[in-house]
Design an enzyme around this catalytic site. Sequence first.
Site, PDB file in Angstrom:
ATOM      1  N   ASP A  10       0.878  -1.174   0.000  1.00 61.01           N
ATOM      2  CA  ASP A  10       0.000   0.000   0.000  1.00 61.01           C
ATOM      3  C   ASP A  10       0.912   1.219   0.000  1.00 61.01           C
ATOM      4  O   ASP A  10       2.122   1.113   0.216  1.00 61.01           O
ATOM      5  CB  ASP A  10      -0.887  -0.014   1.259  1.00 61.01           C
ATOM      6  CG  ASP A  10      -1.824   1.196   1.309  1.00 61.01           C
ATOM      7  OD1 ASP A  10      -2.452   1.510   0.298  1.00 61.01           O
ATOM      8  OD2 ASP A  10      -1.913   1.846   2.376  1.00 61.01           O
ATOM      9  N   SER A  11       0.314   2.398  -0.197  1.00 59.47           N
ATOM     10  CA  SER A  11       1.101   3.625  -0.121  1.00 59.47           C
ATOM     11  C   SER A  11       1.561   3.907   1.312  1.00 59.47           C
ATOM     12  O   SER A  11       2.467   4.710   1.518  1.00 59.47           O
ATOM     13  CB  SER A  11       0.246   4.796  -0.590  1.00 59.47           C
ATOM     14  OG  SER A  11      -0.900   4.901   0.247  1.00 59.47           O
ATOM     15  N   TYR A  42      -0.924   8.154  -2.670  1.00 62.48           N
ATOM     16  CA  TYR A  42      -1.008   7.746  -4.072  1.00 62.48           C
ATOM     17  C   TYR A  42      -2.212   8.418  -4.759  1.00 62.48           C
ATOM     18  O   TYR A  42      -2.207   8.618  -5.964  1.00 62.48           O
ATOM     19  CB  TYR A  42      -1.232   6.225  -4.167  1.00 62.48           C
ATOM     20  CG  TYR A  42       0.003   5.349  -4.094  1.00 62.48           C
ATOM     21  CD1 TYR A  42       1.279   5.872  -3.891  1.00 62.48           C
ATOM     22  CD2 TYR A  42      -0.121   3.963  -4.245  1.00 62.48           C
ATOM     23  CE1 TYR A  42       2.387   5.028  -3.834  1.00 62.48           C
ATOM     24  CE2 TYR A  42       0.981   3.124  -4.200  1.00 62.48           C
ATOM     25  CZ  TYR A  42       2.228   3.654  -3.992  1.00 62.48           C
ATOM     26  OH  TYR A  42       3.310   2.814  -3.950  1.00 62.48           O
ATOM     27  N   GLY A  43      -3.227   8.692  -3.969  1.00 58.80           N
ATOM     28  CA  GLY A  43      -4.527   9.086  -4.537  1.00 58.80           C
ATOM     29  C   GLY A  43      -4.507  10.390  -5.301  1.00 58.80           C
ATOM     30  O   GLY A  43      -5.418  10.669  -6.071  1.00 58.80           O
ATOM     31  N   CYS A  73      -4.484  -1.806  -1.705  1.00 60.34           N
ATOM     32  CA  CYS A  73      -4.634  -0.384  -1.974  1.00 60.34           C
ATOM     33  C   CYS A  73      -5.574  -0.232  -3.163  1.00 60.34           C
ATOM     34  O   CYS A  73      -5.293  -0.793  -4.237  1.00 60.34           O
ATOM     35  CB  CYS A  73      -3.252   0.184  -2.316  1.00 60.34           C
ATOM     36  SG  CYS A  73      -3.271   1.900  -2.838  1.00 60.34           S
ATOM     37  N   ASN A  74      -6.676   0.460  -2.955  1.00 66.55           N
ATOM     38  CA  ASN A  74      -7.606   0.646  -4.072  1.00 66.55           C
ATOM     39  C   ASN A  74      -6.981   1.451  -5.202  1.00 66.55           C
ATOM     40  O   ASN A  74      -7.229   1.197  -6.377  1.00 66.55           O
ATOM     41  CB  ASN A  74      -8.874   1.369  -3.598  1.00 66.55           C
ATOM     42  CG  ASN A  74      -9.730   0.490  -2.736  1.00 66.55           C
ATOM     43  OD1 ASN A  74      -9.414   0.268  -1.565  1.00 66.55           O
ATOM     44  ND2 ASN A  74     -10.791  -0.033  -3.294  1.00 66.55           N
ATOM     45  N   THR A  75      -6.183   2.449  -4.833  1.00 64.01           N
ATOM     46  CA  THR A  75      -5.598   3.324  -5.846  1.00 64.01           C
ATOM     47  C   THR A  75      -4.618   2.543  -6.719  1.00 64.01           C
ATOM     48  O   THR A  75      -4.648   2.642  -7.952  1.00 64.01           O
ATOM     49  CB  THR A  75      -4.880   4.508  -5.168  1.00 64.01           C
ATOM     50  OG1 THR A  75      -5.789   5.123  -4.259  1.00 64.01           O
ATOM     51  CG2 THR A  75      -4.410   5.520  -6.179  1.00 64.01           C
ATOM     52  N   GLU A 152      -2.476   8.691   8.141  1.00 59.33           N
ATOM     53  CA  GLU A 152      -1.035   8.406   8.172  1.00 59.33           C
ATOM     54  C   GLU A 152      -0.382   9.045   9.397  1.00 59.33           C
ATOM     55  O   GLU A 152       0.543   8.488   9.990  1.00 59.33           O
ATOM     56  CB  GLU A 152      -0.350   8.956   6.912  1.00 59.33           C
ATOM     57  CG  GLU A 152      -0.523   8.105   5.674  1.00 59.33           C
ATOM     58  CD  GLU A 152       0.237   6.786   5.717  1.00 59.33           C
ATOM     59  OE1 GLU A 152       1.420   6.777   6.108  1.00 59.33           O
ATOM     60  OE2 GLU A 152      -0.355   5.754   5.349  1.00 59.33           O
ATOM     61  N   CYS A 184     -11.146   2.927   0.025  1.00 54.15           N
ATOM     62  CA  CYS A 184      -9.729   3.210   0.257  1.00 54.15           C
ATOM     63  C   CYS A 184      -9.350   2.446   1.512  1.00 54.15           C
ATOM     64  O   CYS A 184     -10.071   2.510   2.516  1.00 54.15           O
ATOM     65  CB  CYS A 184      -9.513   4.714   0.464  1.00 54.15           C
ATOM     66  SG  CYS A 184      -7.858   5.129   1.076  1.00 54.15           S
ATOM     67  N   THR A 185      -8.240   1.715   1.454  1.00 50.61           N
ATOM     68  CA  THR A 185      -7.914   0.827   2.573  1.00 50.61           C
ATOM     69  C   THR A 185      -7.482   1.579   3.829  1.00 50.61           C
ATOM     70  O   THR A 185      -7.388   0.980   4.899  1.00 50.61           O
ATOM     71  CB  THR A 185      -6.825  -0.187   2.167  1.00 50.61           C
ATOM     72  OG1 THR A 185      -5.690   0.536   1.643  1.00 50.61           O
ATOM     73  CG2 THR A 185      -7.340  -1.150   1.117  1.00 50.61           C
ATOM     74  N   HIS A 186      -7.222   2.870   3.711  1.00 46.11           N
ATOM     75  CA  HIS A 186      -6.941   3.652   4.920  1.00 46.11           C
ATOM     76  C   HIS A 186      -8.207   3.869   5.765  1.00 46.11           C
ATOM     77  O   HIS A 186      -8.129   4.014   6.980  1.00 46.11           O
ATOM     78  CB  HIS A 186      -6.389   5.037   4.555  1.00 46.11           C
ATOM     79  CG  HIS A 186      -4.927   5.063   4.244  1.00 46.11           C
ATOM     80  ND1 HIS A 186      -4.401   4.543   3.083  1.00 46.11           N
ATOM     81  CD2 HIS A 186      -3.868   5.574   4.950  1.00 46.11           C
ATOM     82  CE1 HIS A 186      -3.082   4.722   3.076  1.00 46.11           C
ATOM     83  NE2 HIS A 186      -2.741   5.341   4.196  1.00 46.11           N
TER      84      HIS A 186
HETATM   85  N1  DGL Z   1      -4.802   3.163   0.823  1.00 47.42           N
HETATM   86  C1  DGL Z   1      -4.839   3.530  -0.515  1.00 47.42           C
HETATM   87  C2  DGL Z   1      -6.128   3.282  -1.226  1.00 47.42           C
HETATM   88  O1  DGL Z   1      -6.753   2.342  -0.950  1.00 47.42           O
HETATM   89  C3  DGL Z   1      -4.066   4.732  -0.945  1.00 47.42           C
HETATM   90  C4  DGL Z   1      -4.431   6.043  -0.381  1.00 47.42           C
HETATM   91  C5  DGL Z   1      -3.462   7.097  -0.873  1.00 47.42           C
HETATM   92  O2  DGL Z   1      -2.257   6.896  -0.748  1.00 47.42           O
HETATM   93  O3  DGL Z   1      -3.942   8.098  -1.402  1.00 47.42           O
HETATM   94  O4  DGL Z   1      -6.551   3.960  -2.092  1.00 47.42           O
END
Ligand code: DGL
Length: 270
Positions: A10-11, A42-43, A73-75, A152, A184-186
Amino acid sequence: MSRAPIGFFDSGVGGLSVLRAVRDQHPTEDLIYIADQAHVPYGLRQLEEVRHFSTEITRFLLHQGAKLIVVACNTASAAALHHLRRTFPDTPFVGMEPAVKPAAETTETGVVGVLATPATFQGRLYASVVERFASGVMLLQNPCTGLVEQIEAGNLDGEQTAIILEGALNPMLAANIDTVVLGCTHYPFVIPQIKQIVGEKVRVIDPAPAISRQVGRLLDKFELHTPDTSPGTITMLTSGDVQSFEGFIQLLEINGLVGIIRWKEEKLTF
Ligand code: DGL
């Protein structure tokens, strides 16, 4: 049977919400997790750039012997999953896509909120999920700008986090949503804060258990389960600051993990 680890990336800390679920369901597997915190978020990046990071991390994980890779990570899934499957055809991948399908199947009001990053909303994967599963359902999307950064930083209960979530969710509530999809996994790390705003009647979908079941199906299919019966090891790497990463894990009290984490203080070099 294979003793090789399952790789995750993931990011940043978000994919830990997925790792936790996999750990619960497959406790004897060795896991290796990469947080690309040098490049978080990443988004807000171009999809090509995220694809590049994802490819390099995958190469690294394969170099570590990973037998299956969870793009937690979805992104990164939106940007790279298709490309990764083509580039590494011998590796089974599990990716994330916003859980629009189960939401569309169960919504009673016909109005569903989706929280995800801008890059995820832009990707073809999201468009195809919407096209396939969301006909007849009204989807309200919000990118929750700044939320990944707050998570984060460990500000799960912070004022800024509350402001971002209220800004995203209040208009959705006014439009009569009965389901919120966490794309988003966060975001699963702020489920308690989300529930405080939306109340008990709105269903919040965390995809981690379904992802973990998919990991199990692929381990079955390719006969990759570990023969070990004792708890597996968890190795974590970050391309960012090791101390703050460690701090986040303690903050979250991922207790089952702490005693068994084997830190590798390596910098990724890409
Ligand atoms: N956790 C990630 C996701 O699922 C990335 C979020 C990010 O870095 O913007 O999209």
